[in-house]
Design a protein around this motif. Structure first.
Motif, mmCIF file in Angstrom:
data_model
loop_
_atom_site.group_PDB
_atom_site.id
_atom_site.type_symbol
_atom_site.label_atom_id
_atom_site.label_comp_id
_atom_site.label_asym_id
_atom_site.label_seq_id
_atom_site.Cartn_x
_atom_site.Cartn_y
_atom_site.Cartn_z
ATOM 1 N N GLU A 255 42.338 20.894 0.297
ATOM 2 C CA GLU A 255 41.969 21.501 -0.981
ATOM 3 C C GLU A 255 43.186 22.125 -1.644
ATOM 4 O O GLU A 255 44.142 22.531 -0.985
ATOM 5 N N PHE A 256 43.138 22.193 -2.956
ATOM 6 C CA PHE A 256 44.073 23.036 -3.688
ATOM 7 C C PHE A 256 43.523 24.456 -3.703
ATOM 8 O O PHE A 256 42.305 24.638 -3.607
ATOM 9 N N PRO A 257 44.343 25.500 -3.773
ATOM 10 C CA PRO A 257 45.775 25.372 -4.007
ATOM 11 C C PRO A 257 46.581 24.904 -2.792
ATOM 12 O O PRO A 257 47.537 24.143 -2.943
ATOM 13 N N LEU A 258 46.197 25.313 -1.576
ATOM 14 C CA LEU A 258 46.982 24.962 -0.396
ATOM 15 C C LEU A 258 46.309 25.580 0.820
ATOM 16 O O LEU A 258 45.691 26.641 0.724
ATOM 17 N N THR A 259 46.423 24.918 1.964
ATOM 18 C CA THR A 259 45.822 25.431 3.197
ATOM 19 C C THR A 259 46.908 25.686 4.225
ATOM 20 O O THR A 259 47.544 24.747 4.711
ATOM 21 N N TYR A 260 47.144 26.937 4.548
ATOM 22 C CA TYR A 260 48.223 27.298 5.471
ATOM 23 C C TYR A 260 47.739 27.571 6.893
ATOM 24 O O TYR A 260 48.542 27.714 7.815
ATOM 25 N N GLY A 261 46.411 27.659 7.072
ATOM 26 C CA GLY A 261 45.858 27.908 8.402
ATOM 27 C C GLY A 261 44.670 27.006 8.651
ATOM 28 O O GLY A 261 43.804 26.857 7.785
ATOM 29 N N GLU A 262 44.633 26.374 9.813
ATOM 30 C CA GLU A 262 43.521 25.500 10.195
ATOM 31 C C GLU A 262 43.010 25.914 11.568
ATOM 32 O O GLU A 262 43.795 26.124 12.488
ATOM 33 N N LYS A 263 41.707 25.997 11.685
ATOM 34 C CA LYS A 263 41.109 26.375 12.967
ATOM 35 C C LYS A 263 41.418 25.359 14.066
ATOM 36 O O LYS A 263 41.626 24.174 13.786
ATOM 37 N N GLY A 264 41.424 25.833 15.303
ATOM 38 C CA GLY A 264 41.490 24.929 16.436
ATOM 39 C C GLY A 264 40.197 24.147 16.549
ATOM 40 O O GLY A 264 39.128 24.657 16.213
ATOM 41 N N ILE A 265 40.303 22.901 16.994
ATOM 42 C CA ILE A 265 39.139 22.016 17.044
ATOM 43 C C ILE A 265 39.023 21.379 18.429
ATOM 44 O O ILE A 265 40.012 20.874 18.973
ATOM 45 N N LEU A 266 37.810 21.387 18.958
ATOM 46 C CA LEU A 266 37.529 20.773 20.258
ATOM 47 C C LEU A 266 36.525 19.641 20.114
ATOM 48 O O LEU A 266 35.763 19.589 19.145
ATOM 49 N N LYS A 267 36.518 18.779 21.094
ATOM 50 C CA LYS A 267 35.416 17.831 21.284
ATOM 51 C C LYS A 267 34.856 18.093 22.675
ATOM 52 O O LYS A 267 35.580 18.000 23.666
ATOM 53 N N VAL A 268 33.586 18.454 22.740
ATOM 54 C CA VAL A 268 32.929 18.790 24.000
ATOM 55 C C VAL A 268 31.759 17.840 24.206
ATOM 56 O O VAL A 268 30.873 17.742 23.350
ATOM 57 N N VAL A 269 31.756 17.134 25.326
ATOM 58 C CA VAL A 269 30.699 16.172 25.631
ATOM 59 C C VAL A 269 29.858 16.716 26.786
ATOM 60 O O VAL A 269 30.385 17.011 27.868
ATOM 61 N N VAL A 270 28.571 16.881 26.535
ATOM 62 C CA VAL A 270 27.634 17.386 27.542
ATOM 63 C C VAL A 270 26.777 16.216 28.018
ATOM 64 O O VAL A 270 26.168 15.516 27.215
ATOM 65 N N LYS A 271 26.724 16.009 29.345
ATOM 66 C CA LYS A 271 25.978 14.888 29.897
ATOM 67 C C LYS A 271 24.992 15.377 30.953
ATOM 68 O O LYS A 271 25.267 16.344 31.663
ATOM 69 N N GLY A 272 23.859 14.691 31.021
ATOM 70 C CA GLY A 272 22.868 15.090 32.014
ATOM 71 C C GLY A 272 21.830 14.011 32.256
ATOM 72 O O GLY A 272 21.850 12.943 31.626
ATOM 73 N N LYS A 273 20.902 14.306 33.171
ATOM 74 C CA LYS A 273 19.811 13.402 33.515
ATOM 75 C C LYS A 273 18.484 14.117 33.318
ATOM 76 O O LYS A 273 18.381 15.329 33.497
ATOM 77 N N ASN A 274 17.466 13.335 32.947
ATOM 78 C CA ASN A 274 16.112 13.851 32.782
ATOM 79 C C ASN A 274 15.203 13.341 33.892
ATOM 80 O O ASN A 274 15.388 12.225 34.382
ATOM 81 N N GLU A 275 14.221 14.128 34.208
ATOM 82 C CA GLU A 275 13.054 13.574 34.875
ATOM 83 C C GLU A 275 12.252 12.817 33.812
ATOM 84 O O GLU A 275 12.305 13.175 32.631
ATOM 85 N N PRO A 276 11.529 11.762 34.166
ATOM 86 C CA PRO A 276 10.737 11.042 33.159
ATOM 87 C C PRO A 276 9.793 11.979 32.401
ATOM 88 O O PRO A 276 9.195 12.893 32.977
#
Length: 458
Positions: free
Chosen positions: A180-201
């Motif tokens: 974006e204008f006017p300018l961006t001098y700070g950007e948040k840290g970004i993660l990718k988190v993958v949660v995996k699991g199993k279900n009972e039917p």
């Protein structure tokens, strides 16, 4: 040297539009990543867009480089030091429900509609034409200008990682036309988190919602093994005025519900369709490990309060957590999260909290890419130069530099910040249906970029 950059852009409008239409009409969504597919590691469409831009550069007499189809650059000059820009040519999936074809490049009401018009094909072409104007005018410069072309920004940044590994030189100053204008001098840290699991039917046979972790899911589909839920789901949709439908598939019901997409950095601006579906499950008593995980740590919580990572920084804003992808099939499930953190948050503790939370439910947590926080002193000379270029053309003399929850290639190249092209107080449909760029703003951004490049490289 006094140059009327607005006038120079106006002279080239027809050529610019022709090039923009051709670029937007290329479907450059990621198909699959295959490093053994030497000519197109990210798929044919993305490579077509890269080739298109490099051919434009060759046509106009620039030096070009194709970095093994991972990325490329277009370069002006042979000086030792350079001013850099990085754009990207890949786009997020178009999704559905567009008013115009997402790859039609349709112009209506002063706007061009299409996936990538604002993120980031249009701005990348704007940066190119800014450089071209300086070349056309043969303006004397003390530094080279280089536009790096990324192809994997929306997923894993493999493009710039490859490029800067093989071509590691860094600019003395630079900007990224993807914010974006006017300018961006700070950007948040970004993660990718993958949660995996199993279900009972359980009654929930299948669940599918979301396309990317950095998009709020706008559609959710669930297959349940209880046909008695048909009227209840229809009543649920009617009661809350939600868009959706129910149909039969053999012995099962197919439930569908629509939310509203938004960028993963601003999940509170969207409506997570997966969460809407889970609210229905809660009403009718459907439960399993997948639904429990959502209820316990995610449902309707975009700030990470339930996980225990909520934090507000006065300068950069709050922690955000976007739950972007939900998959359940054959009693196996996966949830992909896109958390973002501001200044004041310890990254290692932040990550650990996600691991601790979901592992307490017996689920597996895998960490994907981690883009660390970016922060450049807003009082630096480079930022002052860019701010002055913006103010000169926008007449927005009270403008202040910004911070964002979004992530740009400014993290991939040293001495760089994100600079435009979106103007303040204008709607944005990035990562949503009906993405568009306002053409007057687009042309103005080229003038701003040209002036900024001139000031940084003269």
């Amino acid at each position: 040297m006094n140059i009327n950059f607005v006038e120079e852009v106006t002279k080239r409008k027809e050529a610019i539009m022709k090039d923009l239409v051709g670029l937007i009409q290329i479907n450059s969504e990621l198909t699959t990543f295959d490093p053994n597919r030497k000519h197109a590691p990210f798929g044919e469409g993305i490579d077509e867009a890269l080739t298109y831009m490099l051919n434009i550069g060759k046509r106009d007499g620039f030096s070009t480089l194709n970095a093994d189809h991972y990325a490329g650059h277009i370069e002006y000059g042979q000086q030792d030091e350079y001013v850099g820009m990085v754009g990207h040519l890949d786009v997020v999936p178009a999704g559905s429900g567009w008013s115009y074809p997402p790859y039609g490049a349709v112009v209506a009401d002063g706007k061009m509609y299409g996936r990538g018009t604002e993120d980031d094909k249009g701005p990348t072409l704007a940066a190119y034409y800014a450089m071209k104007i300086l070349k056309d005018l043969q303006v004397p410069l003390s530094k080279r200008i280089k536009l790096v072309l990324g192809t994997d920004e929306e997923t894993a940044w493999r493009c710039v990682n490859y490029y800067f590994k093989h071509y590691p030189e860094q600019p003395v100053a630079g900007f990224i036309p993807d914010s974006e204008f006017p300018l961006t001098y700070g950007e948040k840290g970004i993660l990718k988190v993958v949660v995996k699991g199993k279900n009972e039917p359980s009654k929930l046979v299948r669940f599918d919602s979301g396309l990317r972790d950095n998009m709020v899911p706008d559609h959710a589909l669930a297959i349940v093994s209880d046909k008695d839920l048909k009227e209840k789901f229809e009543a649920f949709l009617s009661k809350h005025k939600y868009s959706g439908k129910v149909s039969e598939e053999g012995a099962n019901l197919v439930l569908e519900i629509d939310g509203k997409s938004a960028h993963g950095s601003t999940p509170d601006e969207g409506v997570n369709a997966a969460y809407l579906m889970v609210h229905f499950f809660n009403e009718v008593g459907i439960t399993n490990a997948f639904i429990d995980a959502i209820n316990t740590y995610l449902l309707d919580d975009t700030k990470g309060v339930k996980i225990g990572v909520d934090y507000l920084d006065k300068e950069m804003g709050p922690v955000t957590v976007n739950a972007g992808v939900f998959k359940l099939e054959n009693n196996q499930f996966e949830i992909i999260l896109n958390p973002r953190y501001p200044n004041g948050v310890d990254p290692e503790s932040f990550i650990k909290r996600f691991e601790t939370a979901f592992s307490s439910l017996g689920l597996k947590v895998e960490l994907g890419k981690h883009q660390r926080l970016l922060y450049v002193d807003p009082k630096s000379a480079m930022i002052q130069t860019l701010m002055e270029a913006y103010k000169k053309y926008s007449k927005d003399y009270e403008a202040k530099p910004l911070t964002t929850g979004g992530g740009t290639f400014a993290r991939a190249m040293k001495n760089s910040v994100a600079f435009g092209p979106h103007f303040p107080n204008k709607p944005s449909y990035i990562h949503q249906k009906d993405e568009y760029i306002i053409l007057d703003d687009f042309f103005m951004s080229i003038a701003i970029y040209a002036d900024a490049l001139y000031q940084l490289a003269k």
